[in-house]
Design a protein around this motif. Structure first.
Motif, PDB file in Angstrom:
ATOM      1  N   LYS A   1     -16.146  -3.587   1.330  1.00  0.00           N
ATOM      2  CA  LYS A   1     -15.472  -2.802   1.920  1.00  0.00           C
ATOM      3  C   LYS A   1     -14.223  -2.770   2.465  1.00  0.00           C
ATOM      4  CE  LYS A   1     -18.086  -1.810   6.243  1.00  0.00           C
ATOM      5  NZ  LYS A   1     -19.895  -0.747   7.360  1.00  0.00           N
ATOM      6  N   ARG A  31     -10.349  -2.454   0.731  1.00  0.00           N
ATOM      7  CA  ARG A  31      -8.963  -1.674   1.604  1.00  0.00           C
ATOM      8  C   ARG A  31      -7.761  -2.405   1.300  1.00  0.00           C
ATOM      9  NH1 ARG A  31     -10.522   1.843   6.972  1.00  0.00           N
ATOM     10  NH2 ARG A  31      -8.267   2.765   5.648  1.00  0.00           N
ATOM     11  N   GLU A  60      -4.329  -0.789   0.174  1.00  0.00           N
ATOM     12  CA  GLU A  60      -3.587  -0.176   0.729  1.00  0.00           C
ATOM     13  C   GLU A  60      -3.647  -0.201   1.954  1.00  0.00           C
ATOM     14  OE1 GLU A  60      -5.988   3.755   4.390  1.00  0.00           O
ATOM     15  OE2 GLU A  60      -7.403   2.399   2.754  1.00  0.00           O
ATOM     16  N   ILE A  85     -10.958  -4.546   9.827  1.00  0.00           N
ATOM     17  CA  ILE A  85     -10.134  -3.699   8.822  1.00  0.00           C
ATOM     18  C   ILE A  85      -8.368  -4.250   9.509  1.00  0.00           C
ATOM     19  CG2 ILE A  85     -10.008  -1.886  10.275  1.00  0.00           C
ATOM     20  CD1 ILE A  85      -8.717  -2.406   6.477  1.00  0.00           C
TER      21      ILE A  85
END
Length: 485
Positions: free
Chosen positions: A273, A277, A280, A324
């Motif tokens: 997950k 990303r 993005e 992240i």
């Protein structure tokens, strides 16, 4: 860049002719000399900066590497590595001898241009090579080194870097500084960037991940295959990586239709997950720093804790606790770190500070974080902590190159508020553009910022970059950062 001192012979004069019969004899031809042990840095104006003060034996003079081509055979169960490194380089002086950096491992054979060469080991990691015939300045030459053994990592304040192996499972080459010399012979300086091609033969149950793009995957006998990766954009040795393991590979479509390759240890599958990303994050950072500067993208997500995230060129390596924020940082490092790199290890925080500040920019845009408030709160927490302010950002100390990262990030935000967003983001995008895959130090960065802003930043630089105490309030809280009374 190699320093050469040229002696000028005195010219024959008419006076000399009256005392001597015949013509002047030409001076004897200079004899080839050994290349330096340790890379000697020189500033653009010709000032000799010397070897890296933290690691003066790292890197070598007398030649520039163009390409590393590695053929490796690895057994995950015995953890033995067999390697043949083919190194293409250009002599920058007449060379009677030269060095490569290789820590541990046993060297079996060395040839230079196909001819066996004499070699010996010296010090912690020097491989000293004497070719049968001296190399002339400007000559391109090829060195082939055959070696084997069990690679060992190097302990640092951040954690272990270099070759990290687990019996019967994965082996990963990662981290900085000085990681490359643990698994292949290298000119171990950030300034000598070169392309890298790695072919790894391993059991079929194992896959391989490297810098750049996968070139091939072919059978290599019963139950084995050879996987080749190639990075054709020159990289600094510390941004090389290699991953051998039972990876779960995933391809991700990027903006513009290109494909990124992520790989996950089976016990790190939950990191999909985060890795997913990447498109993005790339789109966001492209809006801040300009076009993505590398030929490929992706990452390797491990099941072990590293103590750091390694912004390896085109393919960062993430530890078990990656978030992240680590993805944003490592992707930003492709501009600031892998793209424009420091010259010496005391310069490490120059690109590192911007790559880490990219996480603040992400939080500001994506999470609505008030960065001025974050800054003031963080400063308040450390305001009276002399130890926090004491490291110089321009010279944090051997072994602690990355320790003052938080101070460096605070500096970046203070600089942004001092010069304003227009100038700040022009610098963030402009500096990597004018230094593509180049090397710069703090002084170069200071000159660029001053030129772009047309401001006298001497006091700011002295307090933040070279200072060892808390900056005065007017430089700690410029413009909007000034706390309300």
């Amino acid at each position: 860049m190699t320093v050469r001192i040229r002696w000028q012979e005195p010219l024959c004069t008419a006076l000399l002719a009256t005392t001597m019969i015949g013509t002047c004899q030409a001076p004897a031809t200079a004899q080839p000399a050994p290349g330096s042990d340790g890379y000697v840095h020189v500033s653009p104006d010709g000032t000799v900066l010397g070897a890296d003060p933290y690691y003066p034996k790292d890197g070598n003079g007398g030649y520039d590497v163009d390409k590393y081509s590695l053929a490796l055979d690895y057994s995950p169960y015995s953890m033995l590595l067999y390697g043949k490194a083919t190194i293409t380089a250009t002599a920058t002086q007449d060379l009677s001898r030269f060095d490569l950096d290789l820590r541990g491992l046993t060297v079996r054979t060395v040839t230079v241009d196909g001819v066996p060469a004499t070699f010996r080991r010296a010090g912690e990691h020097e491989l000293v090579i004497t070719p049968r015939t001296a190399l002339a300045q400007g000559a391109r030459f090829t060195v082939v080194v055959g070696y084997d053994g069990r690679p060992e990592p190097i302990g640092t304040a951040r954690g272990r870097v270099g070759w990290l192996g687990t019996p019967g499972d994965s082996a990963v080459a990662t981290g900085q500084p000085r990681s490359a010399m643990t698994w292949f012979p290298v000119n171990g300086t950030e300034v000598d960037k070169a392309t890298l091609r790695v072919s790894v033969t391993v059991l079929d149950e194992f896959s391989v991940l490297g810098n750049g793009s996968q070139v091939s995957d072919v059978p290599a006998g019963v139950g084995r295959h050879t996987v080749t990766w190639s990075e054709d954009t020159a990289l600094a040795p510390s941004t090389a990586m290699l991953g051998i393991g039972r990876w779960e590979v995933e391809r991700v479509t990027l903006p513009g239709g290109r494909t990124a390759i992520n790989a996950y240890h089976p016990c790190a599958a939950d990191k999909r997950k985060i890795g997913g990303r990447l498109p993005e994050v790339l789109e966001f950072l492209g809006g801040k720093f300009g076009d993505y500067p590398q030929s490929a993208a992706g990452g390797l997500f491990l099941d072990r804790s590293l103590g750091y995230t390694h912004g390896a060129q085109t393919r960062p390596v993430y530890g078990r606790t990656a978030t992240i924020a680590d993805l944003v940082y490592a992707t930003a490092y492709q501009w600031w770190g892998a793209g424009v790199s420091g010259k010496m290890w005391r310069d490490a925080l120059m690109p590192e500070s911007i790559a880490q500040y990219a996480v603040w920019l992400w939080d500001e845009t994506k999470n609505g974080v008030d960065l001025d408030r974050r800054y003031r709160e963080m400063v308040a927490e450390v305001s009276g902590d002399a130890g926090f302010w004491s490291p110089k950002l321009t010279d944090p100390g051997k072994g602690t190159e990355f320790a003052p990262t938080t101070k460096a990030v605070l500096m970046v935000h203070a600089l942004r508020r001092l010069i304003g967003d227009d100038g700040f983001f022009q610098i963030m995008a402009g500096f990597p553009v004018i230094n593509p895959q180049g090397n710069q130090n703090w002084h170069d960065f200071e000159l660029y910022v001053s030129a772009m802003t047309q401001l006298d930043l001497e006091a700011f630089n002295h307090a933040w970059l070279d200072g060892t105490v808390r900056p005065p309030d007017d430089l700690l809280y410029p413009g909007p950062l000034r706390p309300s009374r």
